[in-house]
Enzyme design. Structure first.
Site, PDB file in Angstrom:
ATOM      1  N   THR A  87       0.850  -1.194   0.000  1.00 35.29           N
ATOM      2  CA  THR A  87       0.000   0.000   0.000  1.00 35.29           C
ATOM      3  C   THR A  87       0.884   1.242   0.000  1.00 35.29           C
ATOM      4  O   THR A  87       0.648   2.203  -0.744  1.00 35.29           O
ATOM      5  CB  THR A  87      -0.926  -0.010   1.240  1.00 35.29           C
ATOM      6  N   ASN A 166      -6.318  -9.415  -7.800  1.00 35.64           N
ATOM      7  CA  ASN A 166      -6.456 -10.164  -6.548  1.00 35.64           C
ATOM      8  C   ASN A 166      -7.781 -10.908  -6.425  1.00 35.64           C
ATOM      9  O   ASN A 166      -7.886 -11.891  -5.713  1.00 35.64           O
ATOM     10  CB  ASN A 166      -6.284  -9.228  -5.347  1.00 35.64           C
ATOM     11  N   GLN A 194       0.070  -9.638  -6.295  1.00 31.78           N
ATOM     12  CA  GLN A 194      -0.548 -10.969  -6.356  1.00 31.78           C
ATOM     13  C   GLN A 194       0.207 -11.906  -7.285  1.00 31.78           C
ATOM     14  O   GLN A 194       0.150 -13.121  -7.110  1.00 31.78           O
ATOM     15  CB  GLN A 194      -2.011 -10.859  -6.789  1.00 31.78           C
ATOM     16  N   SER A 214       4.616  -7.205  -1.956  1.00 29.65           N
ATOM     17  CA  SER A 214       4.341  -7.351  -0.527  1.00 29.65           C
ATOM     18  C   SER A 214       4.796  -8.728  -0.064  1.00 29.65           C
ATOM     19  O   SER A 214       4.531  -9.735  -0.740  1.00 29.65           O
ATOM     20  CB  SER A 214       2.832  -7.197  -0.286  1.00 29.65           C
ATOM     21  N   THR A 252      13.952   4.114  10.633  1.00 28.91           N
ATOM     22  CA  THR A 252      14.824   2.971  10.942  1.00 28.91           C
ATOM     23  C   THR A 252      14.220   1.693  10.360  1.00 28.91           C
ATOM     24  O   THR A 252      13.033   1.416  10.546  1.00 28.91           O
ATOM     25  CB  THR A 252      14.999   2.844  12.471  1.00 28.91           C
ATOM     26  N   CYS A 339      -9.976  -6.924   1.655  1.00 28.05           N
ATOM     27  CA  CYS A 339     -10.229  -5.518   1.982  1.00 28.05           C
ATOM     28  C   CYS A 339     -11.696  -5.159   1.824  1.00 28.05           C
ATOM     29  O   CYS A 339     -12.163  -4.205   2.419  1.00 28.05           O
ATOM     30  CB  CYS A 339      -9.415  -4.604   1.090  1.00 28.05           C
TER      31      CYS A 339
END
Ligand code: PLP
Length: 511
Positions: A87, A166, A194, A214, A252, A339
């Protein structure tokens, strides 16, 4: 063994069985990833930006993960940046490239089937002077590169099209789309989330300028993504702060997550080697579904589709009720994407491929994993078949037209509102309801009386259906779900809502 005992044993194992068929939502962390992350968390605590040995060791972990991720996506390591999630990767590219070109160029060409991390960002950009043109898709969600090219004009600076969808699994011809975009002087962002780990992804061969990834879709951890930026591609950071990730992403680094992403990428060939088998299991499942319900409609294309993904519509079967029944029997599938499961509107992807609102609400997504077995498929199909035949226990359903004052104020009825906190702020609940959050419902069970009729409600009547099944499995004899939920109570029972909504609500305390 006596016949009765055998039936009990069968029932016992059936109740315990879990079949996870929602791998497009997320995947389990693999043993290799887990061991790598554990080692890093335990021994590599140095801040990679510091200069001494333990810091340099942490920095080297990140660089190794970058090499592994780059090899898996066929990029050069210096073109790969780690982010907090895909995202973020999509947001960063869309906002940064828009800033780079605006106001000289003002147009983005995209598709109506992108993930919300793209569509919502595009919506935001339209408030900032950007125009977005959406290229239509066919009934399987395919984009024609020639149609994309027609939409690109001199003002277009970016084409944004996902590699694989997806919800339907449809794979796009990104190489052709990229060639068309580059001919007309536009850059290309492709969301490869995906596709990664399910089909080979080679960002150089695709020719894209940006690509997002991802870790949690390929047995890596949640909370880490990657962004490919072609050498020389314009990019300004979304986050400002330290100089981490070559100044492209301040903050970080989450070393253990990045190491987990790298470890998942090390195993990508193994994942890809199993996709043929997964494809065969999917075909077998389709065959079984067609026997169970011959009028079912397969929305995923036969060709150019992810081998694990199946979108299927069962006419006149509510997906929310089907999902709840499957969940009760340990089978996890989803309606549209993870989602959109809690959303009010039918999936935008299913609408874009031409499904009516009704058909979209009769559609489920089944996504297999690399470790899905033939037994899993047989079990899921068996439960589904029993549900369609009416052989599974049903949860009672109350429609909004049955909701009246005598139900609302019946002393024998216990109203349980299972909406999450943020939804309770949107609309007021039925009077005399008891609030208990869906996600930790197990902690509230001791409050719920067993001698009353339990009426479970949520925003739309979907989550409550799952809770109703859960309570049934816990031995509550009278459980009813309010179909249409609080949204329906607000719109369809206006008078009752005006008079009684939000009165005498009790917030239950978790155990
Ligand atoms: N893009 C696609 C196509 C996805 O399916 C997802 C997750 O479901 C994302 C982006 C968002 O990924 P993340 O969960 O890492 O933000």
């Amino acid at each position: 063994m006596e016949l009765q005992q055998l039936a009990f044993v069968k029932q016992y194992f059936r109740a315990k069985r879990q079949v996870y068929l929602d791998h497009n939502a997320t995947t389990a962390v693999s043993g290799h990833v887990l061991r790598t992350m554990h080692r890093v968390l335990k021994h590599r605590y140095g801040n990679p930006s510091s200069l001494y040995k333990i810091a340099r060791q942490s920095a080297e972990i990140i660089e190794q993960a970058r090499r592994d991720a780059a090899a898996a996506m066929h990029a050069a390591p210096h073109e790969v940046y780690f982010t907090g999630c895909a995202t973020e990767s999509n947001n960063a590219v869309l906002k940064s490239v828009s800033r780079h070109f605006h106001p000289g160029k003002t147009r983005i060409v995209s598709t109506p089937i992108e993930h919300p991390s793209v569509t919502s960002t595009l919506d935001f950009l339209t408030t900032q002077g950007i125009t977005v043109e959406y290229c239509p898709v066919d009934s399987h969600g395919r984009v024609d590169p020639a149609d994309i090219e027609k939409l690109i004009d001199d003002r277009t600076f970016l084409v944004c099209c996902m590699l694989a969808n997806n919800e339907t699994g449809t794979v796009q011809d990104i190489a052709a789309i990229t060639a068309a975009a580059h001919r007309r002087g536009a850059l290309v962002l492709s969301d490869c989330v995906q596709a990664f780990g399910k089909i080979p992804v080679d960002v150089h061969a695709l020719g894209v300028d940006y690509a997002s990834f991802s870790a949690h879709k390929l047995h890596g951890p949640k909370g880490v993504g990657a962004l490919y930026v072609r050498s020389g591609g314009p990019f300004t950071p979304l986050l400002h702060g330290g100089h981490q990730e070559d100044g492209m992403r301040a903050g970080t680094e989450s070393i253990h997550n990045i190491a987990g992403f790298g470890a998942a990428c090390q195993r990508i060939d193994r994942l890809l080697s199993r996709t043929e088998r997964t494809g065969r299991l999917k075909s077998r499942l389709i065959g079984r579904l067609r026997k169970i319900k011959p009028d079912c409609v397969i929305n995923s294309p036969e060709e150019d589709c992810l081998p694990n993904t199946l979108s299927v519509t069962f006419p006149d079967v509510s997906n929310a009720e089907l999902m709840a029944a499957l969940d009760y029997h340990g089978v996890a599938v989803s309606a549209g994407s993870a989602c959109s499961t809690q959303e009010k509107r039918p999936s935008h992807v299913l609408k874009a491929i031409g499904l009516s609102d009704k058909a979209a609400q009769e559609t489920i997504r089944i996504s297999l994993g690399s470790d899905t077995t033939g037994g899993d498929i047989r079990y899921a199909a068996k439960v589904l078949g029993e549900y369609m035949d009416g052989r599974l226990p049903f949860v009672n359903t109350m429609t909004l037209s049955q909701l009246n004052e005598s139900v609302l104020f019946d002393r024998q009825t216990y109203i349980l509102d299972v909406r999450p906190q943020f939804m309770r702020k949107l609309l007021k609940s039925l009077p005399n309801s008891h609030e208990a959050s869906f996600v930790s419902i197990e902690k509230y069970v001791h409050h719920i009386p067993r001698d009353k009729h339990i009426l479970v409600v949520c925003q739309r009547g979907n989550l409550s259906h799952i809770v109703a099944y859960y309570l049934k499995s816990k031995g509550f004899p009278w459980v009813t779900n309010l179909r249409g939920g609080i949204c329906g109570w607000d719109t369809r029972c206006g008078d009752l809502y005006e008079r009684f909504a939000g009165r005498d609500i009790t917030a239950l305390q978790p155990a």
